[in-house]
Scaffold this active site. Structure first.
Site, mmCIF file in Angstrom:
data_model
loop_
_atom_site.group_PDB
_atom_site.id
_atom_site.type_symbol
_atom_site.label_atom_id
_atom_site.label_comp_id
_atom_site.label_asym_id
_atom_site.label_seq_id
_atom_site.Cartn_x
_atom_site.Cartn_y
_atom_site.Cartn_z
ATOM 1 N N TRP A 354 11.630 0.449 -12.984
ATOM 2 C CA TRP A 354 12.577 1.514 -12.247
ATOM 3 C C TRP A 354 12.905 0.753 -10.868
ATOM 4 C CZ3 TRP A 354 11.318 5.911 -8.577
ATOM 5 C CH2 TRP A 354 9.985 5.304 -8.021
ATOM 6 N N ASP A 355 12.088 -0.057 -10.443
ATOM 7 C CA ASP A 355 12.369 -0.589 -9.025
ATOM 8 C C ASP A 355 13.973 -1.025 -8.879
ATOM 9 O OD1 ASP A 355 9.645 -0.854 -9.901
ATOM 10 O OD2 ASP A 355 9.136 -1.946 -7.800
ATOM 11 N N GLU A 485 1.525 7.361 -9.498
ATOM 12 C CA GLU A 485 0.864 6.432 -10.576
ATOM 13 C C GLU A 485 -0.841 6.940 -10.605
ATOM 14 O OE1 GLU A 485 2.006 2.795 -10.389
ATOM 15 O OE2 GLU A 485 3.610 2.760 -11.733
ATOM 16 N N LYS A 557 -0.034 8.609 -4.598
ATOM 17 C CA LYS A 557 -0.234 7.157 -4.078
ATOM 18 C C LYS A 557 1.112 6.752 -3.365
ATOM 19 C CE LYS A 557 0.951 2.611 -6.384
ATOM 20 N NZ LYS A 557 1.042 1.856 -7.474
ATOM 21 N N GLN A 558 2.378 7.448 -3.576
ATOM 22 C CA GLN A 558 3.722 6.896 -2.902
ATOM 23 C C GLN A 558 4.701 7.836 -3.184
ATOM 24 O OE1 GLN A 558 3.796 3.785 -6.206
ATOM 25 N NE2 GLN A 558 6.059 4.208 -6.185
#
Length: 770
Positions: A354-355, A485, A557-558
């Site tokens: 998906w980046d 994640e 995480k992000q």
């Protein structure tokens, strides 16, 4: 994305300013290069140039992972590495698939760069010309080595070594000739390719070598019945170059690689037939065309200007050439670490995530929409595999894999089955990229050639994933993982449900756009499903929990929920968005990937807090960019993770383009909000913004914000509204944007198709409390 610990960097001795001064005249004489002295050098790998496009140093990074890459979209390598990678060349079955290593028959080293030596090389990466240069000032000569992946002869990596005598004859000197020791260092054989024995031949009086082979293992026999062929050619490299003591000469060496032997051979022949300077000029010309079309210029903050120029260089190095001597091969997408890496688990094995669509794609779309088309084309060409993945998992439409490579099948490592199983939002991200592409281009040919099908089938997948909850009256999407994640197998991930809802709404809109030529259409109830998708919301705290079962204060995480505000631009109360930003900043762990803080920067800038945004902006890059070649790591120092992390680079560009410059793309309009300068910058100029065929330049300084129209597309006449008045955009027009905006640019509605509602989880007059 996963992360890893870094190896420790070793210290090295810094060279003094005296050596800098002794060499600057030589480098100034080198074609296309200029170095100005920066005083007070502080580390072994300082960048000593004040040219924003030139990164120069006297000492290479002690960790060779931070060496720069050269590439042209077909072939790439890290400078001085023993590995070359090629677009679309993978080896390994499914989860073992990785970029297939080709020995670097292009890795030629000057002896003075390999051992302790009385001479002091200067190493430079020129991001404007796409070339890495080594220059050595010797007693009797100046030696300049240029290394580049040719942008026109796209199968070739070229080494050119110029030896220029200083014309200082010494009658007592025993060897009147100038001898330069060099070495070819291709490294060991490949573990990925079964090569035949190399074969020599003579071409125009020169010895060249060729070798052909096949990858060892197909990625998936269903979609790749046979291994991939690969052939490489390279020029023989002597131990020494010899030049008369009064002479000057350029030696050209090249390596070519392609899946077709004839193509590789013909490319090498053509490269060797070219005059040395003309060969280089053709390469530079192609890079010049790219920067003529678009670019970003920052003044007043040299560090920031260099980082931005480095990002565009690394991104464009992994994208196909616009013009090439041989027809271009099929393009296999952008991976998180670019084309020059991908042979290891740390570098994501050259896979697509998906980046691409969420992080790298948005700024590429605005400045180089033809490359955005190429990235979507990769997804279209693997859509039939996505259809099979949906079927075998009991769903309809297209379910794209979390990681894909050559075939488009799922290639996530066996170590991490949960991301392959649950991180399904990638399909929604692809649909969102299609939405933005249609918004900025209205490319009907793309719709006809597969776009209608892509959008409709992704919506079919989400419609089959959504299940009615008879207690709430809403649709749930269970067993998913959002961008965070750290939490898997959850229900109603906020990010996942919004991109799923957008996908369903977009299919309804595209059904109208495509009705003249596309037989299938999205069922009318798809919009009802989108409207009725559950969207977690906590009324007490006025924020969006990450998923239905999320417990407040749990670390993540992000960036996840904050992506609703941007890039998804999901409509919500300003207080809700502010609370999302504030809360998730406090629970996001510090060892997450680089791009998180870029998205926080955009959100905070939109709220008007410039001081807080500046702190977040600095946090988004300062600990991730490694000197002297501006190579990004995935993780903050001292950790490393993936290297040359283009995902983080893409997020950083978004902080500038959509944050500081204030740009926004919607299905029916283009907006500019509260444009302002990045920290310590005195000017920000974005050239070549493309919207519906019109080219725009945005110029921001500490006094004015101006928008200049350089060309228009008569098919889509545009009108700018400043909140009071409408101005028709015509070539040559310059408008001063006074105030905070938004300043809105629109064209007539496309085919009079009704815009989607884009409201999710709001079918009651209240938010859903969890």
């Amino acid at each position: 994305m996963w992360h890893f610990l870094a190896r420790n960097k070793q210290a090295a001795v810094m060279l003094g300013l005296l050596a800098v001064a002794a060499f600057v005249v030589v480098v100034l004489a080198t074609k296309g290069a200029s170095i100005a002295i920066v005083e007070n050098l502080s580390t072994e790998t300082d960048d000593i140039s004040n040219d924003p496009h030139l990164f120069s140093t006297y000492s290479l990074p002690s960790d060779n992972r931070f060496m720069p890459s050269i590439g042209n979209g077909h072939i790439a390598t890290n400078v001085f590495s023993d590995t070359v990678y090629m677009n679309g060349l993978y080896n390994g079955y499914k989860g073992k698939s990785r970029r297939a290593r080709i020995p670097a028959w292009a890795n030629i080293r000057l002896n003075s760069t390999l051992t302790d030596h009385p001479y002091s090389p200067v190493y430079s990466l020129d991001t404007k010309q796409g070339v890495f240069t080594v220059t050595v000032d010797r007693d009797r000569s100046v030696v300049t080595q240029r290394i580049y992946a040719h942008r026109f002869y796209t199968r070739a990596i070229v080494n050119q070594i110029q030896v220029a005598s200083k014309h200082r004859p010494d009658p007592d000197f025993l060897h009147p000739e100038i001898w330069i020791a060099i070495k070819l260092m291709p490294g060991p054989g490949s573990d990925d390719i079964v090569f035949q024995d190399p074969v020599p031949e003579i071409l125009d009086g020169r010895t060249v070598w060729s070798v052909c082979g096949q990858t060892k293992e197909s990625e998936d026999p269903t979609y790749q019945p046979l291994p991939v062929d690969i052939c490489a050619y390279w020029t023989s490299v002597p131990d020494h170059l010899v030049v008369p003591q009064h002479g000057s000469r350029v030696f050209t060496f090249a390596m070519t690689a392609d899946k077709n032997k004839t193509v590789a051979r013909q490319e090498l022949i053509k490269v060797l037939q070219e005059d040395g300077e003309e060969l280089f000029d053709k390469h530079v010309e192609q890079w010049g065309r790219l920067y003529h079309q678009a670019g970003m210029q920052i003044e007043g903050n040299l560090k920031l200007a260099k980082i931005v120029n480095g990002i565009w260089y690394y991104l464009l190095s992994s994208l196909p050439a616009e013009e090439s001597h041989q027809p271009l091969d099929r393009f296999f997408g952008l991976s998180p670490t670019g084309l020059a890496r991908g042979g290891t688990f740390d570098d994501y094995e050259g896979h697509n995530f998906w980046d691409t669509e969420i992080w790298m794609y948005p700024t590429i779309l605005l400045l180089y929409p033809h490359y955005a088309h190429s990235l979507l084309q990769y997804r279209l060409e693997t859509a039939y595999v996505a259809a099979q993945l949906a079927r075998i998992t009991g769903h309809k439409g297209y379910r794209f894999p979390w990681e894909s490579a050559y075939t488009g099948t799922e290639v996530t490592q066996p170590c991490c089955p949960e991301v392959a199983e649950f991180e399904q939002h990638v399909s929604g991200c692809i649909s969102f990229a299609a939405r933005q592409y249609l918004a900025t281009t209205r490319d009907e040919e793309w719709l006809k050639q597969g776009g209608c099908s892509l959008v409709t089938n992704i919506a079919d997948f989400w419609a089959s994933r959504a299940v009615i909850n008879y207690t709430t009256g809403l649709y749930d999407i269970k067993n998913v993982m959002g961008p965070d994640e750290d939490h898997s197998n959850v229900t109603n991930s906020a990010f996942t449900n919004v991109v799923a809802g957008y996908s369903l709404y977009l299919a309804e809109y595209v059904s109208c756009l495509c009705k003249e030529y596309y037989l299938s259409k999205a069922p009318e109830h798809y919009a009802d499903i989108a409207w009725s998708l559950a969207l977690p919301y906590d009324g007490e705290w006025d924020y969006h929990p990450e998923y239905a079962e999320y417990k407040r204060s749990e670390k993540i995480k992000q960036a996840d929920v904050v992506l609703l505000g941007f890039p998804l631009q999901y409509p919500m109360n300003e207080s809700t968005r502010a609370n999302d930003l504030k809360y998730y900043e406090s629970v996001t762990r510090n060892d997450g990937p680089a791009m998180t803080w870029s998205i926080h920067t955009v959100g905070i800038l939109r709220s008007g807090d410039s001081a807080k945004a500046a702190k977040m902006f600095n946090k988004s890059y300062d600990a991730y960019v490694r000197e002297p070649f501006k190579v990004w790591s995935e993780l903050r120092r001292p950790d490393v993770g993936a290297v040359n992390f283009q995902t983080g680079m893409g997020g950083f560009l978004q902080a500038i383009v959509f944050g500081y410059a204030g740009l926004s793309v919607y299905l029916d309009r283009f907006e500019i909000h509260r444009a302002q300068l990045p920290p310590q910058a005195t000017r920000l100029k974005i050239k070549g913004i493309k919207y519906l065929g019109t080219n725009l330049n945005l110029d921001i300084d500490d006094v004015d914000v101006t928008l200049t129209v350089t060309s228009v597309d008569d098919k889509w006449p545009l009108v700018l509204n400043n909140g009071k008045y409408n101005t028709t955009l015509i070539p040559g027009l310059t408008v001063t944007l006074s105030g905070e905006g938004p300043f809105t640019i629109r064209s007539a509605p496309w085919k009079d198709c009704k815009l989607p509602a884009d409201i999710i989880g709001q079918n009651y007059l209240r938010q859903i409390n969890v």
